[in-house]
Scaffold this motif. Sequence first.
Motif, PDB file in Angstrom:
ATOM      1  N   TYR A   1       8.465   1.817  -7.724  1.00 16.75           N
ATOM      2  CA  TYR A   1       7.341   1.115  -7.413  1.00 16.75           C
ATOM      3  C   TYR A   1       6.141   1.424  -8.373  1.00 16.75           C
ATOM      4  CZ  TYR A   1       8.903   0.455  -2.580  1.00 16.75           C
ATOM      5  OH  TYR A   1       9.692   0.161  -1.353  1.00 16.75           O
TER       6      TYR A   1
ATOM      7  N   GLY B   1      -6.076  -1.596  -4.977  1.00 12.71           N
ATOM      8  CA  GLY B   1      -6.154  -3.130  -4.265  1.00 12.71           C
ATOM      9  C   GLY B   1      -4.655  -3.802  -4.006  1.00 12.71           C
ATOM     10  N   HIS B   2      -3.684  -3.377  -4.434  1.00 16.04           N
ATOM     11  CA  HIS B   2      -2.343  -3.841  -4.386  1.00 16.04           C
ATOM     12  C   HIS B   2      -1.266  -2.893  -3.652  1.00 16.04           C
ATOM     13  CE1 HIS B   2      -2.792  -7.309  -6.779  1.00 16.04           C
ATOM     14  NE2 HIS B   2      -3.580  -6.788  -7.590  1.00 16.04           N
ATOM     15  N   GLY B   3      -1.739  -1.585  -3.225  1.00 11.85           N
ATOM     16  CA  GLY B   3      -0.951  -0.726  -2.453  1.00 11.85           C
ATOM     17  C   GLY B   3       0.261  -0.517  -3.608  1.00 11.85           C
ATOM     18  N   LEU B   4       1.357  -0.109  -2.870  1.00 11.92           N
ATOM     19  CA  LEU B   4       2.620  -0.225  -3.862  1.00 11.92           C
ATOM     20  C   LEU B   4       3.564  -1.244  -3.933  1.00 11.92           C
ATOM     21  CD1 LEU B   4       1.760   2.686  -2.879  1.00 11.92           C
ATOM     22  CD2 LEU B   4       3.954   3.392  -3.687  1.00 11.92           C
TER      23      LEU B   4
ATOM     24  N   GLU C   1       9.601  -7.197  -5.798  1.00 15.40           N
ATOM     25  CA  GLU C   1       8.603  -8.459  -6.076  1.00 15.40           C
ATOM     26  C   GLU C   1       8.143  -8.566  -7.157  1.00 15.40           C
ATOM     27  OE1 GLU C   1       5.122  -7.853  -3.632  1.00 15.40           O
ATOM     28  OE2 GLU C   1       5.656  -5.927  -3.086  1.00 15.40           O
TER      29      GLU C   1
ATOM     30  N   LEU D   1      11.048   7.008   2.755  1.00 14.92           N
ATOM     31  CA  LEU D   1      11.202   7.249   1.394  1.00 14.92           C
ATOM     32  C   LEU D   1      10.784   8.592   0.914  1.00 14.92           C
ATOM     33  CD1 LEU D   1      10.233   3.857  -0.182  1.00 14.92           C
ATOM     34  CD2 LEU D   1      12.323   4.672   0.442  1.00 14.92           C
TER      35      LEU D   1
ATOM     36  N   LEU E   1      11.290  -2.081   0.997  1.00 11.09           N
ATOM     37  CA  LEU E   1      10.202  -1.411   1.970  1.00 11.09           C
ATOM     38  C   LEU E   1       8.776  -2.376   1.413  1.00 11.09           C
ATOM     39  CD1 LEU E   1       9.639   0.112   4.295  1.00 11.09           C
ATOM     40  CD2 LEU E   1       9.165   1.937   2.876  1.00 11.09           C
ATOM     41  N   VAL E   2       7.935  -2.989   2.021  1.00  9.92           N
ATOM     42  CA  VAL E   2       6.917  -3.628   1.794  1.00  9.92           C
ATOM     43  C   VAL E   2       5.539  -2.919   2.278  1.00  9.92           C
ATOM     44  CG1 VAL E   2       5.507  -5.873   1.731  1.00  9.92           C
ATOM     45  CG2 VAL E   2       8.001  -5.681   1.713  1.00  9.92           C
ATOM     46  N   PHE E   3       4.726  -2.490   1.296  1.00  5.38           N
ATOM     47  CA  PHE E   3       3.594  -1.733   1.817  1.00  5.38           C
ATOM     48  C   PHE E   3       2.601  -2.635   2.111  1.00  5.38           C
ATOM     49  CE2 PHE E   3       4.675   2.937   1.048  1.00  5.38           C
ATOM     50  CZ  PHE E   3       5.872   2.635   0.708  1.00  5.38           C
ATOM     51  N   GLY E   4       1.376  -2.033   2.745  1.00  2.08           N
ATOM     52  CA  GLY E   4       0.070  -2.561   2.978  1.00  2.08           C
ATOM     53  C   GLY E   4      -0.547  -2.217   1.824  1.00  2.08           C
ATOM     54  N   GLN E   5      -1.994  -2.744   1.471  1.00  5.70           N
ATOM     55  CA  GLN E   5      -2.926  -2.276   0.491  1.00  5.70           C
ATOM     56  C   GLN E   5      -3.407  -0.774   0.582  1.00  5.70           C
ATOM     57  OE1 GLN E   5      -3.433  -4.619   2.968  1.00  5.70           O
ATOM     58  NE2 GLN E   5      -4.675  -6.219   2.049  1.00  5.70           N
TER      59      GLN E   5
END
Lengths: 112, 110
Positions: free
Chosen positions: A35, A40-43, A59, A101, B98-102
């Motif tokens: 990651y 502002g974008h998190g992970l 992504e 994780l 896994l998709v994370f929020g900000q």
Amino acid sequence: DAGITQSPRHKVTETGTPVTLRCHQTENHRYMYWYRQDPGHGLRLIHYSYGVKDTDKGEVSDGYSVSRSKTEDFLLTLESATSSQTSVYFCAISETGVSPLHFGNGTRLTVT
Amino acid sequence: ELKVEQNPLFLSMQEGKNYTIYCNYSTTSDRLYWYRQDPGKSLESLFVLLSNGAVKQEGRLMASLDTKARLSTLHITAAVHDLSATYFCAVIGGAQKLVFGQGTRLTINP
């Protein structure tokens, strides 16, 4: 703590140079992830691996490649570093892919 | 494409007060995670919520999941300074991604 080691911890490099970051685990977990963390974008997921030599894109995979030749090591390569790749990079592992994780301590990369 | 949104993104509160962080996600999932990150540190897992109506509590933190509303909450009770950190929720998208929020940066003032 889960046995995850990232190296190097800090790196400064110039635009256009190749860079390889290493993630090493001692937990024998099947799943490994890379990651990047930016304000502002998190992970955001770059690439992940679900087994030796089995990898898939996340992504934000453009400009990055990965390799996993053994269970314990997952390498992230920036073929030609750009300033937009300045970030903190985290490696993570998961035993099953749905178990939580466990993260490494991160690598702070600066591309000048 | 799965999107995960947290609010607020920044929260400053006084010790002793209660507050809630919200996590909304865009596609169906029955598994949601909460993580904590201290400044300059790595992330650590707090909770895994596995089904609709799931509630987990540890100390002053309580997390819940409503899969029908696609909403999870992290409630802080009687906040103390040690809870100052950034909190992330995350949801599994396809293929164990896994998709994370900000993230929500929480600051608790004396």
